[in-house]
Design a protein around this motif. Sequence first.
Motif: not given
Lengths: 210, 210, 210, 210
Positions: C101-102, C105-106, C99, C32, C109, C25-30
Amino acid sequence: VESAAQAVREGEKETGRLEAFSDGVFAIAMTLLALDLQVPHVDPSASRWALAEALARQWPSYIAFITSFFTVLIMWVNHHTMFKMVRRVNIRVLFANGFLLMLTTAVPFTTALVSTYYRTPGAKVACAVYTGTFVLVSVAYNWIWFSLVNHRELLKSDASERTIEKLSKNYWLGIPAYLIATAIAFVDVRASIGLCSALWIFWAATAREV
Amino acid sequence: VESAAQAVREGEKETGRLEAFSDGVFAIAMTLLALDLQVPHVDPSASRWALAEALARQWPSYIAFITSFFTVLIMWVNHHTMFKMVRRVNIRVLFANGFLLMLTTAVPFTTALVSTYYRTPGAKVACAVYTGTFVLVSVAYNWIWFSLVNHRELLKSDASERTIEKLSKNYWLGIPAYLIATAIAFVDVRASIGLCSALWIFWAATAREV
Amino acid sequence: VESAAQAVREGEKETGRLEAFSDGVFAIAMTLLALDLQVPHVDPSASRWALAEALARQWPSYIAFITSFFTVLIMWVNHHTMFKMVRRVNIRVLFANGFLLMLTTAVPFTTALVSTYYRTPGAKVACAVYTGTFVLVSVAYNWIWFSLVNHRELLKSDASERTIEKLSKNYWLGIPAYLIATAIAFVDVRASIGLCSALWIFWAATAREV
Amino acid sequence: VESAAQAVREGEKETGRLEAFSDGVFAIAMTLLALDLQVPHVDPSASRWALAEALARQWPSYIAFITSFFTVLIMWVNHHTMFKMVRRVNIRVLFANGFLLMLTTAVPFTTALVSTYYRTPGAKVACAVYTGTFVLVSVAYNWIWFSLVNHRELLKSDASERTIEKLSKNYWLGIPAYLIATAIAFVDVRASIGLCSALWIFWAATAREV
């Protein structure tokens, strides 16, 4: 002795997590490159070949996608080659690696820049941004590498002086090489991108092992 | 002996990292397929069933999503089956694998192409691009496989001649099969996609083990 | 004894899967975050420097991208530091981590919010949302940490009281610090983001080990 | 004996790769949910509070994001709980799992559908699609589970009859429960989504271990 062995194992586990994390970023960046392949807009009532023509007109996108995909792939191979020699990392290596990953995630952006503006007067600027990013990528590799070499205990004990010196020279070469490619961008876009590709082929050839 | 055992372990660790990396790309490509599922635009004041109708009209997107999702899933299974036999990889296998991954990341694009143009005269071209990509996927699998088979030391020692021969034949079959599907695309889009699906079911059935 | 050893191994395997999932999740958020880097629209017939100017005008995007990238990187390092002390997790830790990770991912945004409205009257609100999210991130870290500390058997037995106390204090500090940064957002956007960055540098400096 | 031990290890490695792959898809799907959080368009010259109001008006997006994020998180926990009992997988489990992953990647789409049409007459249809997807998710879980239970050799030998029966009942319950939620969607959207959330809380509470 046992605790030393455990420290080595712990260090390798840490390095393993950093490698897995980096691999994740590389894999996602490579996949996001494909988002630059856009479905062209064709009038639904146009003839069957209108779509083929629209797809053909997008050729700079395909070239850009393929070039950047293999570029990031070779960056991944190089990252891999480097971390095969690493026993553990410190906070400086971690941030240098973060800097490299940040640049990697920006490659889909610089690639889209080139494919969008390839046939406009903006091509030279777009190409300079593209190659300029690789100057920074080269700086990042050197930053990681010299942080490791200056704390030799971070490297595995079986890393020979000769291999280290050879890699140091190879990495160092990247900076002037991409600076030249960036300068050439303002003269000839195709020559600049050609030089970039040639460099990646050179890295690939010299990174003999996976 | 110990160092031989360690070399095997090292080789397997390397292969493990390549597999993990490939799995990442497969997983991301499969998830990006879902980005083709677009929320339809319906006038907010329209009747309740307007949305249902708009969603129903998007059925080619759903078929395309499901077909491509399972296609990439089976590609992943095949990749898995192949790499179960691999002891270590060389740079050639690495690039052949990179070529396969590049094509995999392009599948969301070719899928979107088919679902966008399914009901227009461009359908045949879109479908030929879709199936044509799988011709290249077949080439990539054969490239990986023959790179491995020609350097038999890259395969695990328990890989039997019979299994190798059978797999060689199976992979080789893919190229003419998808070429035929591509040719059929220009005659009948549905038959072409049907053939593609049939082929994936065939691969799934013959890849008995995970 | 053997079954106790196995239970420890099982617990570590479980924690390993949670860490790998979180890393994903960290890798994908970074990655994105890089989607906020948009190719600017420039009239194709404009002069060569029009693109350079358009790119330069996007500077808030670059600052936002770099800041958020390193922010998430340090969140990842902190996560890593914390979970190095964890032996196994319970359902409460799992949800507290969910929580966190959520919120992670924000971040793309809230970052896009700041870079879009940086030069408009909405900047203060955008910045307050950005820093406010980090108040919640701090709450999430404290929630995870106190869930672990209150069930000391979840921590590894070699976690010293002193380290635990020091980390507790460090994490706790985050909540008032980000509340202050959020309040400052309504007075001076630059000071607020500067404080945020300073805090991340503080965390990075105090997280001495990876 | 040794070869039996090795077969078990091999099987576990296989299951490990399937789990890692599934985790990847879950992580990406969860992160893509955040793409539904859109930067609102506000006139740059509007007052400072215009952005705050625009953000506040998007509240259905936030609720949808949070609900779906924790839904997928609990799906991941359940997946995890299930695969902790699995020794190896066959092709049928693999495809059932693929079906589950496909539905998971579609959750960002159905979530966007609900948040886009929440305040329009289309809300009931959108909500029915959202809950209807979870009927299929329940079917997928049952399909995986019964494929495993019917080939008991795929489960670890320490899986007790009682645990298996209890899980069978829990999973089976999902199908009628979500069918009811889908039916309620046409009467009261809020009640339907509330029932969905309640069910996820129930699963979370009954999945005591990670």
